[in-house]
Design a protein around this motif. Structure first.
Motif, short mmCIF file in Angstrom:
data_model
loop_
_atom_site.label_atom_id
_atom_site.label_comp_id
_atom_site.label_asym_id
_atom_site.label_seq_id
_atom_site.Cartn_x
_atom_site.Cartn_y
_atom_site.Cartn_z
N TRP A 116 0.84 -1.20 0.00
CA TRP A 116 0.00 0.00 0.00
C TRP A 116 0.88 1.25 0.00
CZ3 TRP A 116 0.59 -3.39 4.08
CH2 TRP A 116 1.13 -2.88 5.27
N GLY A 117 0.28 2.40 -0.28
CA GLY A 117 1.02 3.65 -0.36
C GLY A 117 1.75 3.97 0.93
N GLY A 118 3.05 4.22 0.85
CA GLY A 118 3.84 4.54 2.03
C GLY A 118 4.26 3.33 2.85
N CYS A 119 3.91 2.15 2.39
CA CYS A 119 4.25 0.92 3.12
C CYS A 119 5.76 0.71 3.14
CB CYS A 119 3.55 -0.26 2.43
SG CYS A 119 4.02 -1.88 3.07
N ARG A 120 6.27 0.27 4.27
CA ARG A 120 7.68 -0.08 4.39
C ARG A 120 7.85 -1.59 4.26
NH1 ARG A 120 9.87 3.65 9.47
NH2 ARG A 120 9.28 5.69 8.56
N ASP A 121 9.05 -1.98 3.87
CA ASP A 121 9.28 -3.42 3.65
C ASP A 121 9.05 -4.22 4.92
OD1 ASP A 121 10.27 -5.59 1.81
OD2 ASP A 121 11.76 -5.76 3.43
N LYS A 122 9.36 -3.63 6.07
CA LYS A 122 9.16 -4.37 7.33
C LYS A 122 7.67 -4.64 7.58
CE LYS A 122 9.02 -0.36 10.48
NZ LYS A 122 9.65 0.26 11.67
N ALA B 125 5.20 0.43 -4.75
CA ALA B 125 5.45 1.52 -5.68
C ALA B 125 5.66 2.83 -4.93
CB ALA B 125 4.28 1.66 -6.65
N PRO B 126 6.51 3.71 -5.43
CA PRO B 126 6.73 5.02 -4.78
C PRO B 126 5.43 5.80 -4.64
CG PRO B 126 8.40 4.62 -6.47
CD PRO B 126 7.37 3.54 -6.62
N TRP B 127 5.23 6.38 -3.48
CA TRP B 127 3.95 7.03 -3.20
C TRP B 127 3.67 8.21 -4.13
CZ3 TRP B 127 3.84 12.18 -1.95
CH2 TRP B 127 5.02 12.74 -1.47
N HIS B 128 4.71 8.91 -4.58
CA HIS B 128 4.47 10.07 -5.45
C HIS B 128 3.93 9.63 -6.81
CE1 HIS B 128 8.24 9.32 -7.70
NE2 HIS B 128 8.74 8.99 -6.53
N SER C 140 -4.53 -2.36 -0.86
CA SER C 140 -5.10 -1.03 -1.04
C SER C 140 -5.06 -0.60 -2.51
CB SER C 140 -4.36 -0.03 -0.14
OG SER C 140 -5.04 1.21 -0.08
N ASN C 141 -5.26 0.68 -2.75
CA ASN C 141 -5.30 1.17 -4.13
C ASN C 141 -3.92 1.26 -4.75
OD1 ASN C 141 -8.05 1.33 -4.22
ND2 ASN C 141 -8.16 3.55 -3.90
N ALA C 142 -2.90 1.51 -3.95
CA ALA C 142 -1.54 1.58 -4.49
C ALA C 142 -1.14 0.26 -5.11
CB ALA C 142 -0.56 1.99 -3.40
N GLY C 143 -1.43 -0.83 -4.40
CA GLY C 143 -1.13 -2.15 -4.96
C GLY C 143 -2.00 -2.47 -6.16
N ALA C 144 -3.27 -2.04 -6.09
CA ALA C 144 -4.19 -2.33 -7.19
C ALA C 144 -3.80 -1.58 -8.46
CB ALA C 144 -5.62 -1.96 -6.78
N MET C 145 -3.30 -0.35 -8.31
CA MET C 145 -2.85 0.40 -9.48
C MET C 145 -1.70 -0.31 -10.19
SD MET C 145 -2.91 4.31 -8.05
CE MET C 145 -4.40 5.03 -7.35
N LEU D 252 -2.80 9.91 2.12
CA LEU D 252 -1.62 10.74 1.86
C LEU D 252 -1.15 11.45 3.13
CD1 LEU D 252 0.41 11.85 -0.15
CD2 LEU D 252 -1.25 13.61 -0.79
N ALA D 253 -2.08 11.90 3.94
CA ALA D 253 -1.72 12.55 5.20
C ALA D 253 -0.95 11.59 6.11
CB ALA D 253 -2.97 13.07 5.91
N ALA D 254 -1.35 10.32 6.11
CA ALA D 254 -0.65 9.32 6.94
C ALA D 254 0.77 9.11 6.43
CB ALA D 254 -1.43 8.01 6.91
N ILE D 255 0.94 9.11 5.10
CA ILE D 255 2.27 8.94 4.52
C ILE D 255 3.17 10.12 4.87
CG2 ILE D 255 3.54 8.84 2.33
CD1 ILE D 255 1.11 7.36 1.16
N LEU D 256 2.59 11.31 4.88
CA LEU D 256 3.36 12.54 5.11
C LEU D 256 3.43 12.93 6.58
CD1 LEU D 256 1.84 14.64 2.18
CD2 LEU D 256 4.03 13.42 2.19
N GLU D 257 3.00 12.06 7.45
CA GLU D 257 2.86 12.39 8.87
C GLU D 257 4.13 12.97 9.48
OE1 GLU D 257 1.52 10.16 13.04
OE2 GLU D 257 1.73 9.01 11.18
N HIS D 258 5.29 12.47 9.09
CA HIS D 258 6.54 12.90 9.71
C HIS D 258 7.28 13.94 8.87
CE1 HIS D 258 5.98 9.86 12.76
NE2 HIS D 258 5.88 8.92 11.84
N ARG D 259 6.65 14.45 7.83
CA ARG D 259 7.26 15.52 7.03
C ARG D 259 7.00 16.88 7.69
NH1 ARG D 259 8.72 13.58 1.82
NH2 ARG D 259 8.80 11.30 2.02
N HIS D 260 7.74 17.86 7.25
CA HIS D 260 7.56 19.22 7.77
C HIS D 260 6.13 19.67 7.49
CE1 HIS D 260 7.95 23.61 8.05
NE2 HIS D 260 9.02 23.38 8.80
#
Length: 278
Positions: A43-49, A70-73, A113-118, A159-167
């Motif tokens: 899924w979008g923003g998923c880490r390998d772990k 796939a890269p979230w962007h 999720s949709n990232a994998g489905a795309m 997207l907000a969850a993916i960007l949670e730790h960004r500025h």
């Protein structure tokens, strides 16, 4: 294993001549197993772990497992703009099967999720259109928390969850940019966009492939609406696809394994075995 051009991981059961850190082995065709090669599309923003927990379900049962997200962007922006940049990634993913000489093994997809489905959408399109891939044999696919139709609120939450730790300012700018792109291309210019780029949800509904599908979803999912998954199930049934769906009711988006580990695992393993025997 990680390469610069495709950030993937492959897990191979303990056999002579196979190692996660080695280059593709000549013994891929000689392993003698008919367990499928399992491909996890995160899924979008998923880490390998995160994917590794799902990978263990299949690896423990003797399956070769490939994990990739796939890269979230690309997921949120390229696809929203109608740019099929994920197609090249899907092709590289399928080429891994030839690199490891496991292209003759049955394939089993676990899509999140949709990232994998795309990404999965481009995989089956390549199976239809590329001569090199036309003989690959897919035996089944699991869809976890998807796919969902256009849903701006759900996409913004993801997207907000993916960007949670960004500025905070960068996060705000990206959320606003995505909102503008989504509104422009999926609402205001939807008829024009549909001319050159079919939405992945529509492609998945109408694909002609008939391998079995399992949909795992929840009415408590705040990212992908349960009714979208249920509508997909109905559409696939009208195409005479063997489909099963399970509503976990209370678990959140891509959290079914965490909340119901034993049940989730048994569903996936039993479905995989059913697909192999078909």
């Amino acid at each position: 294993m990680v390469l610069a051009e495709l950030d993937y991981t492959i897990e191979i059961p303990d056999q002579p001549g196979w190692s996660q850190k080695n280059s593709p082995s000549q013994r891929g065709k000689d392993a003698g197993t008919r367990q499928p090669v399992v491909i996890l599309l995160g899924w979008g923003g998923c880490r390998d772990k995160n994917l590794a927990k799902y990978s263990a379900i299949y690896h423990k049962r003797g399956c070769i497992v490939i994990r990739y997200t796939a890269p979230w962007h690309m997921v949120f922006f390229s696809e929203s703009l109608g740019i099929p940049s994920l197609r090249a990634l899907a092709q590289k993913l399928l080429e891994l099967l030839f690199d490891y000489e496991i292209e003759r093994e049955p394939l089993f997809f676990h899509v999140f999720s949709n990232a994998g489905a795309m990404l999965y959408r481009y995989v089956f399109e390549l199976l239809q259109t590329q001569r090199r891939f036309c003989h690959l044999r897919v035996v089944g696919a699991v869809f976890d928390s998807g796919p969902g139709d256009s849903n701006l609120i759900g996409a913004l939450r993801a997207l907000a969850a993916i960007l949670e730790h960004r500025h905070a300012m960068l996060r705000l700018l990206l959320l606003v940019a995505f909102t503008l792109v989504a509104v422009l291309f999926h609402i205001l210019l939807a008829p024009l966009t549909a001319v050159f780029h079919t939405h992945f949800y529509d492609r998945l509904q109408n694909t002609g492939f008939r391998w079995p599908e399992l949909y795992l979803y929840s009415k408590s999912d705040e990212i992908v609406r349960a009714r979208d998954v249920e509508r997909m199930v109905e559409a696939r049934l009208t195409h005479q696809v063997p489909v099963r769906s399970v509503d976990f009711v209370s678990s959140a988006h891509v959290s079914h394994l965490r909340d119901y580990p034993a049940y989730y695992t048994s569903l996936c393993v039993d479905f995989m075995h059913t697909c192999i025997q078909c």
